[in-house]
Design an enzyme around this catalytic site. Structure first.
Site, PDB file in Angstrom:
ATOM      1  N   LYS A 135      10.998   2.811   1.884  1.00  0.00           N
ATOM      2  CA  LYS A 135      11.037   4.268   2.229  1.00  0.00           C
ATOM      3  C   LYS A 135      12.115   4.421   0.520  1.00  0.00           C
ATOM      4  O   LYS A 135      12.383   3.995   0.232  1.00  0.00           O
ATOM      5  CB  LYS A 135      11.735   4.991   2.950  1.00  0.00           C
ATOM      6  N   TYR A 192      -7.016   2.150   5.993  1.00  0.00           N
ATOM      7  CA  TYR A 192      -5.858   0.909   5.559  1.00  0.00           C
ATOM      8  C   TYR A 192      -5.342   0.147   6.492  1.00  0.00           C
ATOM      9  O   TYR A 192      -5.158  -0.843   6.392  1.00  0.00           O
ATOM     10  CB  TYR A 192      -4.655   1.702   5.281  1.00  0.00           C
ATOM     11  N   CYS A 241      49.105  30.053  -2.621  1.00  0.00           N
ATOM     12  CA  CYS A 241      50.437  31.077  -3.463  1.00  0.00           C
ATOM     13  C   CYS A 241      50.457  32.364  -2.676  1.00  0.00           C
ATOM     14  O   CYS A 241      51.885  33.304  -3.487  1.00  0.00           O
ATOM     15  CB  CYS A 241      50.926  30.569  -4.981  1.00  0.00           C
ATOM     16  N   LYS A 297       2.280   4.710   1.065  1.00  0.00           N
ATOM     17  CA  LYS A 297       2.439   5.266   2.523  1.00  0.00           C
ATOM     18  C   LYS A 297       2.742   6.805   2.727  1.00  0.00           C
ATOM     19  O   LYS A 297       2.607   7.324   2.240  1.00  0.00           O
ATOM     20  CB  LYS A 297       3.629   5.046   3.257  1.00  0.00           C
ATOM     21  N   CYS A 352      44.242  31.204 -10.048  1.00  0.00           N
ATOM     22  CA  CYS A 352      45.035  32.031  -9.663  1.00  0.00           C
ATOM     23  C   CYS A 352      46.223  32.242 -11.385  1.00  0.00           C
ATOM     24  O   CYS A 352      45.756  31.175 -12.127  1.00  0.00           O
ATOM     25  CB  CYS A 352      45.627  30.735  -9.354  1.00  0.00           C
ATOM     26  N   CYS A 359      45.180  34.127  -4.680  1.00  0.00           N
ATOM     27  CA  CYS A 359      45.266  32.854  -4.555  1.00  0.00           C
ATOM     28  C   CYS A 359      45.973  32.393  -3.096  1.00  0.00           C
ATOM     29  O   CYS A 359      46.086  32.726  -2.423  1.00  0.00           O
ATOM     30  CB  CYS A 359      46.843  32.283  -5.254  1.00  0.00           C
ATOM     31  N   GLU A 412       0.531  -0.794  -0.279  1.00  0.00           N
ATOM     32  CA  GLU A 412      -0.170   0.094   0.112  1.00  0.00           C
ATOM     33  C   GLU A 412       0.912   0.993  -0.187  1.00  0.00           C
ATOM     34  O   GLU A 412       2.017   1.598   1.248  1.00  0.00           O
ATOM     35  CB  GLU A 412      -1.000  -0.248   1.085  1.00  0.00           C
ATOM     36  N   ASP A 420       1.497  10.307   2.845  1.00  0.00           N
ATOM     37  CA  ASP A 420       2.203  11.001   4.107  1.00  0.00           C
ATOM     38  C   ASP A 420       1.111  12.053   4.929  1.00  0.00           C
ATOM     39  O   ASP A 420       1.571  13.049   4.030  1.00  0.00           O
ATOM     40  CB  ASP A 420       3.117  11.714   3.231  1.00  0.00           C
ATOM     41  N   CYS A 423      52.937  27.362  -8.094  1.00  0.00           N
ATOM     42  CA  CYS A 423      52.120  27.480  -6.463  1.00  0.00           C
ATOM     43  C   CYS A 423      51.721  26.075  -6.201  1.00  0.00           C
ATOM     44  O   CYS A 423      51.706  25.587  -7.134  1.00  0.00           O
ATOM     45  CB  CYS A 423      50.244  28.392  -7.084  1.00  0.00           C
TER      46      CYS A 423
HETATM   47  S1  IVH Z   1      -0.458   0.400   8.987  1.00  0.00           S
HETATM   48  C1  IVH Z   1       1.146  -0.477  13.244  1.00  0.00           C
HETATM   49  N1  IVH Z   1      -0.577   1.449   6.674  1.00  0.00           N
HETATM   50  O1  IVH Z   1       2.553   5.080   8.697  1.00  0.00           O
HETATM   51  C2  IVH Z   1       1.343   0.258  12.095  1.00  0.00           C
HETATM   52  N2  IVH Z   1       0.101   3.078   7.758  1.00  0.00           N
HETATM   53  O2  IVH Z   1       5.329   4.549  10.154  1.00  0.00           O
HETATM   54  C3  IVH Z   1       0.451   0.777  11.361  1.00  0.00           C
HETATM   55  N3  IVH Z   1       0.459   4.962   7.104  1.00  0.00           N
HETATM   56  O3  IVH Z   1       1.189   6.129  11.249  1.00  0.00           O
HETATM   57  C4  IVH Z   1      -0.056   1.171  10.101  1.00  0.00           C
HETATM   58  N4  IVH Z   1      -0.142   4.723   4.953  1.00  0.00           N
HETATM   59  O4  IVH Z   1       0.116   7.536   9.691  1.00  0.00           O
HETATM   60  C5  IVH Z   1      -0.716   1.666   7.050  1.00  0.00           C
HETATM   61  N5  IVH Z   1      -1.408   1.949   4.452  1.00  0.00           N
HETATM   62  C6  IVH Z   1      -0.734   2.637   5.636  1.00  0.00           C
HETATM   63  C7  IVH Z   1      -0.316   3.835   5.214  1.00  0.00           C
HETATM   64  C8  IVH Z   1       0.153   3.742   6.526  1.00  0.00           C
HETATM   65  C9  IVH Z   1       1.084   5.961   5.879  1.00  0.00           C
HETATM   66  C10 IVH Z   1       1.464   5.908   7.968  1.00  0.00           C
HETATM   67  C11 IVH Z   1       0.181   6.159   9.251  1.00  0.00           C
HETATM   68  C12 IVH Z   1       1.700   5.600  10.382  1.00  0.00           C
HETATM   69  C13 IVH Z   1       2.960   5.520   9.966  1.00  0.00           C
HETATM   70  C14 IVH Z   1       3.332   4.321  10.840  1.00  0.00           C
END
Ligand code: IVH
Length: 670
Positions: free
Chosen positions: A307, A219, A404, A117, A425, A401, A115, A119, A432
């Site tokens: 990451k 999620y 030198c 992640k 220089c 320089c 999935e 932000d 030099c």
């Molecule tokens: S599962 C036990 N699924 O990532 C932690 N987290 O560093 C289970 N996040 O606090 C989290 N997408 O804010 C999960 N598909 C995803 C996610 C996700 C973003 C974030 C979330 C969590 C942080 C963990």
């Protein structure tokens, strides 16, 4: 380091960590980037792993996030909202899987729910009898803030569920975030979309939250009564049926190779998405297995965040140093507080030249954003002027320089009618110190005399010890003295002697090139060698200053002639060539203009088996071929050795460039 020293270092990192947590979670105004934060966390965890005596209640091992704000009622999570451990590369992923196998005490086949992640910030929603009862922020992971009314203003969050198969009680978790395009409208008030989401969600008055374009993607669940889905992927499908939004890019993969392939593809795609994401989350798909694996104190054993690599970071300029190059160019270099960019610690960034400093108004003490992409030297992208100290002073570029003390000069280009951006220089020679050292480094380099066993560091050391002051000194080294130096022994000295001896046989063009004269690269050197035919003729022309003779050479122009004149007008420089002539065996390697590789272009990637790159290059050139340094449509052959750059091969394939081995090159050369 002593135990006290280690502890001191550790505590100062913890202090940093607490500070950044406060700015990140509580104030929504982070001082550092996410990747810098991740690195700090990693450094603390690595110290704890290495030195078991280190502990702190504020360590990332014991804490998640930051304690809840006083503006909201506190709410203890039934199940803590933990964080995820991070993986940055294949090795980390393999370790993650290995830990699972160790924990289960056997190797099992694992399918992963993959999935994006997002932000944003996580939130937890508790539904009882299909009604949203409470909504809570993560807070410090154990105690969050009760923000039900604020969460209810988000259109993606259902207040009531209409499906039949909805659990009698469930705590659904997901991410609150702002889309990139919506962020643009409010960007003046927040550092990034995540802070915008966090700030908007935690408004005292839910009416203020309602004004913000917040989204929610679900999620996972904290706990559930009467839920009998078997897989995370089932759960994601159910979420959709129940009326939640889930990510359209969720996938299932069954091994680490597939995860890595997808990660790579997604890393490129991420900039086209409508939301910010900082990686992918991999979860063991089987919910029963998840339950068996459980949690460590701050993250699940069944999931990991892979990451994306960042290519830039913020840091501070400690000092600006001026490096003097082989041809006298003064290059300013920013010495910066060390910062980890994509796994590499960077402590220098080039500032290019005097004009660049002026244009960007770069000063000592400034906070700067630096970028390190591919093999390019790290450089400054921008100065964060808001963080500039009131007492900061304009940087004045030195006009002498630093090595030198000679005057420096910016050349006037008659063609462009502009002054050169680079200051130099005026002493383009051995007078030099820095220039002399750099010239010797060039003299021994692979493309020049190619003396094996002599590196740049050794040259610096020999210079400091006054063992070496001019190129010709190399052929009269005091080996007895060198033998006694740290790091040297009988064998290494013998080897050095052998390779120096081998380098005495040199072609005229290599010798001209190895002097390191400005504007005389290996192409010009070849033309001069071809024209003069032998060293005596060359020396005669130079002695009599008949530089105009070179005007007859196609490919040699005024720039090269002026440079030769400038260089050899310096007696010291001229004498070096005369001395070298006495020592070296100089031959004019007549270039074969009609060899088997005539009109063909080559490029090498990877390590070649048994021969050096320089040797392969000279094999190509001896047979009238040309080497190129980039893959383009002008390239005919890409020679691939061990550990090649994959990007180059991919590009060659797209452009239809023929890909061959060293063996095939050798066959073509016959
Ligand atoms: S599962 C036990 N699924 O990532 C932690 N987290 O560093 C289970 N996040 O606090 C989290 N997408 O804010 C999960 N598909 C995803 C996610 C996700 C973003 C974030 C979330 C969590 C942080 C963990």
């Amino acid at each position: 380091m002593t135990k006290i020293g280690i502890n001191k270092k550790y505590k100062s990192k913890i202090k940093e960590f607490i500070k950044h947590n406060k700015f990140y979670y509580d104030k929504n105004k982070p001082l550092i980037t996410d990747s810098e934060y991740d690195i700090l966390k990693k450094e603390i965890l690595e110290l704890e792993k290495k030195y078991k005596f280190l502990t702190d209640k504020n360590s990332p091992n014991n804490s998640v996030g930051f304690k809840p704000s006083k503006s909201f009622a506190k709410y203890k999570h039934k199940l803590p909202m933990l964080s995820l451990s991070n993986a940055f590369n294949e090795e980390d992923l393999k370790n993650f899987e290995k830990k699972i196998f160790n924990y289960l005490n056997k190797i099992v086949k694992i399918n992963y729910s993959v999935e994006p992640k997002i932000d944003g910030i996580s939130a937890s929603l508790t539904y009882k009898n299909k009604i949203l009862e409470s909504g809570v922020s993560r807070g410090d992971g154990r105690i969050g803030e009760l923000i039900t009314e604020n969460l209810k203003t988000i259109k993606d969050i259902p207040h009531k569920i209409n499906s039949n198969n909805f659990p009698s009680e469930i705590e659904i978790r997901g991410e609150v975030f702002i889309k990139k395009k919506d962020f643009l409208k409010i960007k003046d008030n927040f550092a990034n979309p995540r802070n915008a989401a966090s700030g908007s969600l935690r408004q005292k008055n839910p009416k203020d939250t309602k004004k913000m374009p917040l989204n929610f993607i679900a999620y996972t669940f904290g706990y559930a009564h009467d839920y009998n889905g078997k897989y995370q992927s089932d759960f994601l499908n159910d979420l959709k049926k129940w009326g939640f939004k889930t990510n359209n890019d969720n996938k299932i993969f069954s091994n680490i190779d597939e995860l890595i392939k997808f990660h790579k593809k997604f890393e490129e795609k991420r900039f086209d998405l409508d939301y910010d994401l900082d990686g992918l989350v991999y979860k063991v798909n089987d919910l029963k297995l998840q339950e068996r694996l459980g949690f460590t104190s701050n993250s699940p054993r069944w999931a990991i965040a892979h990451k994306f690599s960042a290519d830039n970071a913020y840091t501070k300029i400690i000092n600006i140093e001026i490096q003097v190059g082989r041809t006298g160019a003064l290059t300013p270099v920013a010495k910066v507080e060390p910062v980890n960019i994509g796994g590499v610690v960077v402590s220098n960034a080039t500032l290019h030249n005097e004009d660049e400093i002026k244009r960007k108004d770069i000063r000592i003490g400034d906070v700067i954003k630096i970028e390190r992409a591919g093999d390019v030297i790290p450089h400054v992208i921008e100065v964060d002027k808001a963080k500039r100290d009131n007492n900061s002073k304009l940087y004045i570029f030195p006009n002498k320089c630093p090595s030198c003390g000679s005057n420096t000069l910016k050349e006037f280009n008659k063609l462009t009618k502009k002054y050169d951006a680079v200051r130099r220089c005026i002493n383009d020679g051995y007078g030099c110190e820095r220039i002399a050292i750099e010239k010797i480094k060039h003299f021994i380099s692979k493309e020049a005399l190619n003396i094996e066993g002599l590196g740049k560091k050794v040259i610096e050391k020999f210079w400091d010890l006054k063992i070496l002051e001019k190129p010709q000194d190399l052929f009269n080294l005091n080996y007895e003295k060198i033998k006694k130096l740290e790091g040297w022994g009988e064998i290494s000295v013998k080897n050095l002697e052998k390779s120096i001896d081998k380098s005495k046989k040199v072609s005229l063009y290599k010798l001209i090139y190895s002097l390191g004269i400005r504007h005389i690269g290996s192409e010009s050197a070849k033309l001069i060698a071809d024209y003069t035919q032998n060293i005596d003729t060359l020396i005669e022309i130079l002695r009599k200053k008949q530089f105009d003779k070179f005007l007859n050479v196609d490919g040699i122009g005024e720039t090269q002639i002026n440079s030769l004149n400038h260089y050899f007008s310096n007696k010291l420089n001229f004498n070096i060539l005369v001395e070298l002539k006495k020592i070296l065996i100089i031959e004019n390697e007549k270039l074969n203009k009609d060899g088997s590789l005539k009109n063909l272009t080559f490029m090498i990637t990877g390590k070649l088996n048994g021969i050096s790159r320089a040797e392969a290059k000279s094999l190509i050139e001896k047979n009238s071929g040309t080497t190129l340094s980039t893959v383009s449509k002008n390239l005919n052959y890409l020679i691939v050795g061990e550990k090649p750059t994959k990007r180059k091969i991919d590009k060659a394939k797209i452009l239809g460039v023929k890909i061959i081995s060293l063996h095939e090159l050798q066959k073509l050369s016959n």
